[in-house]
Each structure stands twice: as C-alpha cells, then as structure tokens.
Write an enzyme that holds these catalytic residues in place. Structure first.
Site, short mmCIF file in Angstrom:
data_model
loop_
_atom_site.label_atom_id
_atom_site.label_comp_id
_atom_site.label_asym_id
_atom_site.label_seq_id
_atom_site.Cartn_x
_atom_site.Cartn_y
_atom_site.Cartn_z
N TYR A 139 0.85 -1.19 0.00
CA TYR A 139 0.00 0.00 0.00
C TYR A 139 0.88 1.23 0.00
CZ TYR A 139 -3.12 3.63 1.79
OH TYR A 139 -3.84 4.78 1.95
N GLU A 174 -3.51 7.51 -3.95
CA GLU A 174 -3.51 6.28 -3.17
C GLU A 174 -3.39 5.09 -4.13
OE1 GLU A 174 -7.16 4.60 -1.32
OE2 GLU A 174 -6.05 4.80 0.57
#
Ligand code: GDP
Ligand code: MN
Length: 427
Positions: free
Chosen positions: A140, A228
């Site tokens: 991530y 993101e």
C-alpha cells in the site's frame, strides 16, 4: 475557492469532512492508469469501454485470456462491493473475452454499493478491462498533504490489498510514515527506505524506489491532493516491470483547475451529486449537510458565521449556500429550489447583507420565489444594509408568513424554534 470554503464551513459547523463531499476532483481508474503510464509508472495494460460490445473488443485487443474486468465508479472498496441488481463485486477475474461482454452488460449503468459509496451507491459509467498480471506481493502507498507539519506525507505498508483499513486498526506498526520536505522532494535515500518498507524482494526494490519518485512528481506537477495506490504490487513474469500500480485513486485540488485543464476535462458528472452540479452551474456555492435548516446567505464568511450561530442555538444546518454577490431574484429562486429538494428541510434561514445587492431587490426575490414554489416551511429572513426599510415593507405587504429580523441572534434562535416546531408538526 470552493474546496477550501466547503471544508472550512463544515469544520466550523462541527461536521467531519468525511460526511460531506469535499470539492476535490476524483478521476476514474482508467484515466489514472493512463496518467501513471505517461510518467513511466508500471501499470497493467488495459482498455476502458462504455458498452458490452466495446468490452468484448477491449478484451480481445489485449490478446490474453488472463483478464480482469473492473467497474468504473468513483468509490473505493469495489472488490468487496455489490450491485443494486445483486451481482457481487465490482472486480472480476475472467478468462474469456465473452465473459467481459456479459459482465459489462451486468455492470454498466447499474449502481455499485461499497463501504465508501453511501447506501445509494455510485452509477457505473464504464468498465476497465486489464490483463491479469501475477502479483506476488500486495503493498500500500499513499501520498497526501499533512497540514500539521506542512509537509507531504507518504504512507506505506507491506500489507496492502483489500483489507488495509483493518491493518491500520489492528496492526498500526505495519503502517510506515515518511514526511517529505517540499524544498527537498523525495531524496534517493528516502526513496530507498520507502522501497524497503513496501516489503518487496531485493530485485524489485530499485523499481519501487523509482516508482515512489515518479508518483511524487505526478503529485506536485499535477496539483494532486491525494494519490492512493492499493495495491502497489510486485509482479512476476512481466518483461517490463517488477512493480505495478494495480489500482489508483487520485484527488486534485479544485483551486488548480485552471492549470490542469486536461485532468479537469476528465470530470465525470454522473458521479457527482446532481444538486451540487446544478448549483455550480448557477454560480452558487452549495454543499449539502445533514441537518434540517436550509440556509441562503451571501458571502462565504457570513455563510459560515450563520451556520455557527444556528449550531449555537441548538439547530443543525441542512446545507451551506453562498450566493455570492449575485443575490438576484433568479438565483434566489434557484437556491430555494435546491434547498427544498431536500425533503428533510424544516425551515429556511435567509441571511443577506445588502451591500452591493439591495435589500428591496432581495425581498422581492424572496417573495416571488416563495409564491412561485409554494413554499410551506417557515422562512426566517434577516436582512441588513442598503434599502432595508423598503425590503421589510415588501415582505410585510406580501402577506406571506416570512419572519423578518434585523439582528442575527434572534433570527437564528427563531429559525431553530420554527424548525423544531415544523418537525413536530406544529407549524
Ligand atoms: P478496490 O476494491 O476498489 O480497491 O479495487 P482494486 O482495483 O484494488 O481491486 C480489488 C483487488 O483485485 C485488488 O486488491 C487485487 O487483489 C485484485 N486485482 C485487481 N487486478 C488484479 C490483477 O491484475 N492481478 C491480480 N492477481 N489481482 C488483481
Ligand atoms: Mn484497491
């Protein structure tokens, strides 16, 4: 100006930013992927389509039977979402182009409901067909602005994928933070550290570090407020890339729209609240909130003060609405329509300062709008400034039940009382 004002007004009204739409442009995944490719960032090959036939062709063009079809709707958590038709998941692994055609017909123009979309879900305006690559590690990475340190914050974790929220809650140590000083940018040392923190193999770490640098470049050059990547994956068996962005969520600063015209041309209004789109067109600065007192104010500062005072008297604003310097009878009518389209509204509070705009002109607009729209909820009007007496006279002579005030506090107090009474069915 919209984003900053919207955000501030909500904070002042004691609302968390998450409850309202902040004016930051979001773009579809297939657009994000193109942007990433333009900067040389690894991303699976893919093609978007807006019809089932287009999806079939897109899948055939990829010349592989290892495919993924992904619903394009501006919401996160698509993999774990479901459609209003009952179909499960907005992300399907498939192995024949014909499956892409069938799934596209089941996804397109239906609504996808996810943890982040709200109960109504988001309409699916396109599907994105990508080659299914062999991801051996899912990590991530996000880049954001950190207000408190005035730095750019890069957050990363070796435990990416669809359960990142749970990782953040249960294993906070698995989330690493790096603060970037704007004058320095991402130095080679920091890029290397982030590359390692992502949990990739030694062979993939140099490309991971390079990807971080490129993402930071996009962040600054394209006036992003947020990037993101989840998952950011290590890939096996691809001739060009060891690291790929499998999904990307971008936010862009509305204040920079004038210099990011390409990105702003990608806006998909089907994903936005229709009332807020109408408001924007009419030149009204409008943000929906969860309360029951509709507000119509001129000036962003006054609009914020109005919401504060409503809160102070125990009320709850239904919206933020700044009609700016353009409080004409037409904009007042449009504003009333927008306020009343929310069936929860129990009272309307008008707070107009007549500086350039005259109170009599505003009063005329108010009276006309209430008559033409057959308004049944109580209206409290606090007018001040130029041609105040003439304005009050127009309201009095209209015979309408508009409660007129000159001072803000008693007006707000009355608006709260009337809203409560209307809610209880007493007025
Ligand atoms: P989200 O649920 O909206 O975040 O949608 P994503 O685009 O992240 O897709 C959900 C999940 O599907 C990802 O977390 C991946 O695990 C998986 N996924 C998507 N594309 C691929 C792919 O090409 N290969 C593999 N192995 N998994 C994929
Ligand atoms: Mn994702």
């Amino acid at each position: 100006m919209l984003s900053a004002v919207g955000k501030r007004c909500c904070q002042r009204a004691g609302l968390s930013a998450a409850k309202v739409q902040i004016r930051n442009l979001s773009i579809h995944e297939y657009r994000s992927s193109q942007l990433l490719r333009d900067y040389g960032v690894g991303t699976p090959r893919g093609e978007a389509a807006t019809t089932p036939e287009g999806a079939l062709k897109a899948a055939q063009d990829l010349k592989t039977d290892k495919l993924v079809i992904k619903a394009q709707a501006l919401t996160g958590g698509r993999g774990k979402g479901y459609f209003d038709t009952g179909l499960k998941s907005g992300v399907h692994m498939i192995s024949k182009p014909e499956e892409a055609e069938k799934l596209a017909s089941q996804m397109l123009h239906h609504r996808l409901i996810t943890k982040q979309s709200g109960a109504k879900g988001k309409p699916v305006s396109a599907v994105y067909i990508v080659e299914r690559v062999n991801a051996i590690q899912e990590s991530y990475l996000s880049i954001l602005m950190d207000r408190s340190t005035k730095k750019v914050l890069i957050i990363c974790s070796s435990e990416g994928g669809m359960n990142i929220e749970e990782v953040a809650k249960e294993k906070p140590d698995a989330i690493k933070k790096f603060y970037i000083t704007p004058s320095e940018g991402v130095t080679p040392e920091v890029a290397k550290k982030i590359g390692a923190a992502l949990g990739f193999s030694k062979e993939a770490q140099p490309e991971a570090a390079d990807t971080v640098k490129k993402l930071y470049k996009i962040f600054t050059e394209r006036d992003a407020t947020q990037i993101e990547i989840n998952p950011l994956s290590e890939i096996a068996g691809d001739p060009h890339h060891k690291v790929m962005c499998m999904d990307a969520k971008f936010g862009f600063d509305d204040n920079a729209s004038f210099r990011q015209q390409e990105i702003y041309s990608w806006r998909d209004i089907s994903q936005e609240d229709p009332d807020e789109v109408i408001a924007k067109k009419a030149g009204l600065n409008f943000v929906k909130l969860q309360g029951n007192i509709g507000c119509l104010v001129n000036g962003a500062g006054l609009a914020m003060a109005t919401m504060d005072v409503i809160k102070l008297y125990g009320g709850d604003p239904a919206n933020f609405l700044d009609c700016g310097g353009g409080a004409t009878p037409e904009t007042i009518k449009k504003a009333f329509e927008l306020i009343l389209s929310n069936k929860k509204v129990d009272a309307i509070f008008v707070n107009i300062f007549g500086g350039i705009v005259r109170c009599d002109y505003v009063a005329e607009g108010l009276v006309n709008a209430s008559k033409e729209l057959g308004v049944t909820v109580p209206i409290v009007a606090r007018l001040q400034g130029t041609k105040l007496e003439e304005g009050q006279k127009i309201i009095e002579e209209s015979g309408l039940k508009i409660y007129s005030f000159e001072e803000l506090d008693p007006a707000a107090e009355r608006a709260v009382e009337l809203a409560n009474a209307h809610k209880a069915g007493k007025v």
